[in-house]
Each structure stands twice: as C-alpha cells, then as structure tokens.
Design a protein around this motif. Structure first.
Motif, PDB file in Angstrom:
ATOM      1  N   ASP A  16       0.840  -1.199   0.000  1.00  0.00           N
ATOM      2  CA  ASP A  16       0.000   0.000   0.000  1.00  0.00           C
ATOM      3  C   ASP A  16       0.870   1.243   0.000  1.00  0.00           C
ATOM      4  O   ASP A  16       1.412   1.631   1.030  1.00  0.00           O
ATOM      5  CB  ASP A  16      -0.896  -0.013   1.241  1.00  0.00           C
ATOM      6  N   HIS A  18       1.504   5.180  -2.477  1.00  0.00           N
ATOM      7  CA  HIS A  18       0.861   6.099  -3.433  1.00  0.00           C
ATOM      8  C   HIS A  18       1.891   6.995  -4.088  1.00  0.00           C
ATOM      9  O   HIS A  18       2.904   7.307  -3.485  1.00  0.00           O
ATOM     10  CB  HIS A  18      -0.151   6.998  -2.700  1.00  0.00           C
ATOM     11  N   HIS A 209      -8.180  -0.232  -3.045  1.00  0.00           N
ATOM     12  CA  HIS A 209      -7.717   0.556  -1.896  1.00  0.00           C
ATOM     13  C   HIS A 209      -8.936   1.044  -1.124  1.00  0.00           C
ATOM     14  O   HIS A 209      -9.862   1.577  -1.722  1.00  0.00           O
ATOM     15  CB  HIS A 209      -6.880   1.741  -2.372  1.00  0.00           C
ATOM     16  N   GLU A 263      -4.749  -1.310   2.869  1.00  0.00           N
ATOM     17  CA  GLU A 263      -4.869  -0.337   3.960  1.00  0.00           C
ATOM     18  C   GLU A 263      -5.991  -0.649   4.942  1.00  0.00           C
ATOM     19  O   GLU A 263      -6.196   0.094   5.896  1.00  0.00           O
ATOM     20  CB  GLU A 263      -4.997   1.106   3.424  1.00  0.00           C
ATOM     21  N   ASP A 330       1.801   2.738   3.402  1.00  0.00           N
ATOM     22  CA  ASP A 330       0.922   3.854   3.041  1.00  0.00           C
ATOM     23  C   ASP A 330       1.706   5.129   2.723  1.00  0.00           C
ATOM     24  O   ASP A 330       1.190   6.229   2.868  1.00  0.00           O
ATOM     25  CB  ASP A 330      -0.132   4.123   4.124  1.00  0.00           C
ATOM     26  N   HIS A 333       1.364   8.959   2.859  1.00  0.00           N
ATOM     27  CA  HIS A 333       0.213   9.547   3.544  1.00  0.00           C
ATOM     28  C   HIS A 333       0.435   9.710   5.044  1.00  0.00           C
ATOM     29  O   HIS A 333       1.247   9.026   5.660  1.00  0.00           O
ATOM     30  CB  HIS A 333      -1.046   8.709   3.293  1.00  0.00           C
TER      31      HIS A 333
HETATM   32 MN    MN Z   1      -2.958   3.811   1.255  1.00  0.00          MN
END
Ligand code: MN
Length: 380
Positions: A16, A18, A209, A263, A330, A333
């Motif tokens: 996970d 981005h 996601h 996530e 993640d 984030h």
């Molecule tokens: Mn994520």
C-alpha cells in the motif's frame, strides 16, 4: 533499550503506497479539451479542492507532515509531503531510508477518475495514464515499483481492453475502486465476469484501496468522534468488496484470480469468513449460487490484505491461520509510517517468529508479484 540506529533493519515489501501525479500530467498526456476535465487538486488555505469534470468538493488537509524522532518527540521538520512522493527516483531514496523494498503504488488524483461520467474520456485517460505510469513510475525501477493500472468502470468491455493493454505495457496490477459509479452494476453481478476472466488469464492482480467509493467518505460524519468515525468508516469499504466477490461466486469461478485489499487491516478476515460461513450454512435454503468451497476458504485463499500499524493483524495469521496478509507503508500519507517505519516494523515483528515475520513482510507480497523477488541479500 537499543537505539534505533543499532538495530537490525527490517526490510519489507509494501502492499500500500501512493504517488502524486505531476500537476500538469493530464496536459502532458491528453489533448487540452480532455485534460481540463480530469481530476485536479488545489490547495486553498488548509483545505484541498478536488475538481473532476465539472464536479468539485473541498476536504481538509493536514498542514504539516510530522515524523516521530528517535526520542519519541514529534518533529515537524518535513514539508507537506516526503521528497519522493512526486518523483520516482527520489522515491527510491526514501524507500531505502525507510527499509521498504518493493511496493504496490496507487495513483492519487487518478483515484478520483471514477467520478467522471463520460465513458470515452475515462477510456482514453486510463489508457494514457497507464502508459505514463508504466514508463515513469514502474520504469524508475521495474523490480521494486508495482504501480496499479487505472481502468474504466463505465464499460466492462473498456475495462477488459484496458486491463489487457496495461499488462501489454508491462504492468502487473490494476486498481479498482471499492465502490462502482452510480448506475453501474455492483461487483457481485455477473456483468463483471469478463473482467475477472481477463485478470485471471493475464495474471493481473486486482487491487482495491479502501475508501475509494467515489464519494467523500472521509467527511461522512461530523461532531463528537467524527474524525475517528470517518477514518474507520473508510475501512468497511474493503470488507464489502471481499464479501461481494466471495459470496457471488466471482472468486470461486476464477480460482486463480488474486485480489489485494490495501490499507484496511487484516484481522477482519477471520471474522468475515466465519460470518459468511454461518450465513451460508444457516440460511442455506436461500443461498445462491452454491460454492465449490466454503466462503471462508475462498476468502483465505484469494483475498490478500495490507495493514500498517495494527498489531491485531498478526493474530489473524498466528491465531486464525490466515496467511495472505502483508504489511504496507501507506507512503506518503499521514496515516502511513514514513519517518518511523523501522520503529513500526520492530514493534510489530520483534515479538513474532521469523516465519511469520517473513510471510507478512515479504512472502504474501511475493505470491502476488513474484517478479519483485525477495529483498536482495546485499541490502538486507
Ligand atoms: Mn494507502
């Protein structure tokens, strides 16, 4: 207590992560008349305004990206995003610093494309974006970065065509939102069978996601508890996808199809499996279709999950026998682990045995993306 600097680095693949598209991406890859209708983000004070093809909404953004220092204090030393969030080469430096080797990489603005209602625009934009992510994201290091392709949800035929095109340009994963656009058949309908077949045949992993239902789930509630309610609410969207794909027989009919739900944690998997089995058994007279395996077996076999901080996720494997869970950073984030990845990995994995640690930090990821391979011995 050992200082972080003296500790072994725990390397992990991430299920996970981005990237942030360049602000002028759509202008780079689409004619202006189409580019200007694609999702764009603007910061206004503390808020972000997302505009997509004539629709717009505002959401609150964190002002500063904070990181936890070795002394446990929060340091506001980084500006809003880590250095590599927009730059694939710089990204590899961030990953090395954090101890992350391979990663599934989702689009950011591209995630809002599911709000677009014009099939032709979505079809052409996903085609152009997938070529761009294959060369500019995956191309930065094809053995580490696994960006997920964008597909149109407005036409199953377009989705199949684009899935095959994405595979042809070298991508290994495709992203689907947790919720389908209004007026489109939901994922439990047979309408989607051609896409499940195409994913199974091409070996493309379907990646969902959490919190991508197309509405702004992140501000569903206000008032007491609202922040945590909204945060947790987004999690349920991934569980609903798993529920639909298992009970409808979609996964049973496509036993080689693998799905990743990113996530959303992993400890819900044993619970959902038991709950589905109970319904399947106790309400058997109403159940259709019949499945060749129990719902829980299908769930355990074909649904992979990722979590970043939840210690309870590990119990899904050690106590409940669910093997297909992986860790996820993640990145970049606020909910993610950037700046404290090693601290998180040590907290999670110091108490568990080596086989469990390997399965969650590398093994499950490698089931889906064997081309990435284990973390090389030269770094680990
Ligand atoms: Mn994520």
């Amino acid at each position: 207590m050992t200082e972080a600097s003296d500790r072994e680095v725990i390397w992990a693949h991430s299920g996970d992560s981005h990237f942030l598209e360049p602000k002028d991406l759509w202008r780079q890859i689409l004619p202006p008349s189409q580019a200007d209708r694609m999702p764009r983000s603007e910061r206004v004070g503390d808020d972000e305004i997302i505009q997509v093809d004539g629709q717009s909404f505002r959401r609150r953004m964190p002002k500063i990206f904070t990181k936890k220092g070795a002394d446990g204090l929060t340091i506001s030393e980084l500006s809003f995003r880590p250095p590599g969030s927009r730059d694939a080469k710089a990204r590899l430096g961030d990953l090395d610093q954090e101890g992350v080797w391979g990663e599934v990489v989702y689009a950011s603005l591209g995630l809002w494309s599911s709000m677009i209602k014009d099939p032709e625009l979505v079809r052409e934009a996903s085609r152009a974006e997938n070529e761009w992510i294959a060369s500019e994201i995956q191309g930065a290091d094809p053995n580490r970065l696994v960006p997920a392709a964008q597909l149109s949800l407005l036409s199953v035929e377009d989705a199949v065509t684009e899935l095959e095109h994405a595979r042809a340009v070298g991508l290994h994963a495709a992203n689907l939102p947790t919720g389908v656009p209004a007026g489109v058949d939901d994922y439990h309908r047979d309408t989607w069978d051609p896409l499940w077949s195409a994913a199974e045949e091409t070996g493309m992993v379907l990646c969902f996601h959490i919190g991508t239902d197309g509405n702004d789930q992140a501000s569903l509630y206000s008032g007491p508890g609202g922040a945590v309610m909204n945060y947790v609410e987004t999690t349920f969207s991934g569980q609903r996808v798993a529920l639909k794909l298992v009970t409808s027989g979609a996964l049973d009919r496509h036993p080689r199809l693998k799905v990743l739900i990113s996530e959303g944690g992993a400890s819900w998997v044993p619970f959902l499996g038991d709950r589905m089995n109970e319904g399947y058994r106790q309400h058997g007279m109403f159940v259709r279709p019949k499945l060749s395996r129990s719902p829980k077996e299908i769930l355990y076999d074909q649904i992979y999950t990722s979590f970043q901080h939840d210690a309870s996720a590990i119990g899904a494997m050690t106590s409940e026998g669910y093997q297909n869970l992986m860790w996820g950073s993640d990145y970049p984030h606020l909910e993610g682990t950037f700046g404290h990845t090693q601290e998180t990995l040590h907290e999670l994995f110091d108490p568990v045995d080596e086989a469990t640690r390997y399965r969650i930090t590398q093994g499950a990821f490698l089931d889906l993306f064997p081309h990435v391979g284990p973390v090389p011995a030269s770094v680990s």
